[in-house]
Design an enzyme around this catalytic site. Structure first.
Site, short mmCIF file in Angstrom:
data_model
loop_
_atom_site.label_atom_id
_atom_site.label_comp_id
_atom_site.label_asym_id
_atom_site.label_seq_id
_atom_site.Cartn_x
_atom_site.Cartn_y
_atom_site.Cartn_z
N ASP A 40 4.16 7.10 -9.62
CA ASP A 40 4.58 5.94 -8.84
C ASP A 40 5.31 4.92 -9.71
OD1 ASP A 40 4.11 4.49 -6.12
OD2 ASP A 40 3.58 3.01 -7.63
N HIS A 41 4.73 4.61 -10.87
CA HIS A 41 5.37 3.67 -11.80
C HIS A 41 6.72 4.22 -12.27
CE1 HIS A 41 2.13 0.88 -11.96
NE2 HIS A 41 1.28 1.69 -12.58
N ASN A 56 3.08 12.23 -3.74
CA ASN A 56 4.24 12.22 -4.64
C ASN A 56 5.51 12.66 -3.94
OD1 ASN A 56 2.69 11.34 -6.75
ND2 ASN A 56 2.44 13.35 -7.69
N GLU A 74 -0.54 7.63 -10.16
CA GLU A 74 -0.23 6.28 -10.64
C GLU A 74 0.98 6.31 -11.56
OE1 GLU A 74 -2.18 2.76 -13.40
OE2 GLU A 74 -3.51 4.26 -12.48
N ASP A 99 9.30 3.74 -9.63
CA ASP A 99 9.64 2.32 -9.54
C ASP A 99 10.56 1.88 -10.68
OD1 ASP A 99 8.22 1.91 -7.24
OD2 ASP A 99 6.43 1.13 -8.22
N ASP A 113 7.16 3.95 -0.41
CA ASP A 113 6.49 3.59 -1.66
C ASP A 113 5.17 2.87 -1.38
OD1 ASP A 113 6.40 3.52 -4.47
OD2 ASP A 113 7.12 1.46 -4.49
#
Length: 416
Positions: free
Chosen positions: A154-155, A86, A151, A158, A133
């Protein structure tokens, strides 16, 4: 921009004590933590339980991904094993945001020309984000620190990066001279990203297209470099036969990409439901997520077209950022709904910012629209950060992990 390749990579980590996970907090840290924490936990006990059971599923791969794998493998090998996945992601996002803000500073209406080094910085910033990324998941597997929070984190990064990337692209080609096209390109980018996770909410599987985020990012990097080489004359030049300005070519590509991507997304949305009677993974209507993104875009269009002071035309960057933060938050809530197999509720504080602008126009701009836009921008940003910090902290506490730090036992075992 579909913007979802990166999640194949990892599932990071989090912290029960603080958003940053660096141990005991000072008094200032406690105050900041309370400031950026929701008064009540955003997730229920049942949602947290279902989050534990979540397993990441993906399908397909993009055109350039196999070619980039060698570089990504080499890059992750240079990263120390004690660095959390992260942390890699947030560093890349911060660089991406800072370099885009440089362009916003020099080109607030997306019609000006920034110093050449600013375009180079933005191209480099996007490449760095794309690289970091892509390796965060590899780092997670390498350090055995994968988790559902990674997860989601990360989303979330983004979703915010998408806003800044599309805005930076419009500035690079000086699309502010064509406000309708700039409006379309920016909202098409956030809409496609939302749809990528909408179809995941329906089918339970994140699907990657042959032309996906990696390809789009490389294309955008090239456009920033063209802004350095050709400058305004290049984007203002006419394309033979088509008889349109060069700057409209990226916009037309966006139209084609939107049609192509949305066709694939909605095919899955209407036919790929894995819930009862073809419903979503949470057993809800496959069309229910449209209410959220539809409300954002409807409000954005109405405020844009009804403004008596040409609010969007004069302040396009502030406008896009305001609604971009709103879109990022509802996208994050959609991802949470998917990972926890829960329903999305329409009532949300994210809509307060746009509502302020709408009501101000309804009452004949009782307060200067520019001032209200700034209020909406600040509120939307604060609302997004507060939600993200609260969700990360709650999940971290539940899973007994850290956000930006790998557990000592994990790091030690991988070091040896």
């Amino acid at each position: 921009m579909s913007g979802h390749r990166s999640t194949r990579k990892r599932c990071g980590d989090s912290h029960p004590e603080s958003p940053v996970g660096f141990g005991h907090m000072s008094t200032t840290g406690c105050v900041l933590n309370k400031l950026f924490q929701l008064p009540t936990p955003p997730l229920s006990r049942h949602q947290l339980k279902r989050l534990e059971e979540h397993r990441y599923q993906s399908a397909g791969r993009s055109l350039l991904e196999p070619l980039m794998q060698g570089y990504w493998e080499w890059l992750v090998g240079r990263v120390p094993s004690w660095i959390a996945p992260n942390l890699i992601t947030i560093i890349g996002l911060s660089i991406n945001i800072c370099t885009t803000i440089l362009l916003v500073f020099y080109c607030p209406t997306a019609t000006e020309q920034a110093p050449l080094w600013a375009y180079i910085a933005c191209a480099c910033g996007l490449f760095i984000y794309q690289s970091l990324d892509a390796i965060d998941g590899k780092q997670a597997r390498r350090t055995n620190s994968s988790s559902p929070l990674g997860e989601l984190f990360d989303h979330g990064c983004d979703s915010l990066s998408t806003v800044f990337v599309v805005l930076g692209t419009c500035i690079a080609v000086q699309l502010g001279t064509n406000p309708d096209w700039m409006f379309f390109c920016c909202f098409a980018g956030t809409f496609m990203f939302y749809c990528a996770h909408w179809q995941t909410y329906v089918s339970g599987t994140l699907r990657f297209g042959i032309i996906d985020v990696t390809e789009v990012q490389i294309f955008i990097i090239i456009m920033h470099l063209l802004a350095v080489i050709g400058g305004p004359p290049f984007w203002q030049s006419m394309i033979p036969v088509l008889n349109i300005q060069m700057k409209l070519l990226p916009a037309l590509c966006t139209v084609a990409g939107t049609i192509f991507s949305c066709t694939n997304y909605f095919r899955v949305i209407f036919t790929g439901g894995v819930g009862k009677n073809g419903s979503t993974i949470a057993g809800t209507s496959v069309l229910s997520p449209f209410l959220h993104i539809g409300s954002v875009i409807t409000l954005a269009v109405m405020i844009y077209k009804k403004s008596a002071v040409q609010l969007f035309e004069k302040h396009p960057c502030l406008y896009i950022l305001t609604f971009g933060f709103v879109s990022a938050k509802i996208t994050n809530k959609l991802v949470v709904a998917h990972m926890t197999k829960s329903e999305m509720h329409l009532h949300d504080t994210a809509f307060i910012g746009p509502a302020l602008l709408f009501l101000d126009q309804y009452f004949n701009s009782f307060i200067d629209e520019y001032i209200v836009l700034w209020i909406a921008l600040i509120f939307s940003f604060f609302d997004l950060i507060r939600y993200c910090v609260s969700v990360c902290n709650q999940i971290a506490s539940h899973l007994h992990i850290h956000v930006f730090r790998i557990k000592a036992s994990t790091a030690h075992s991988n070091h040896h």
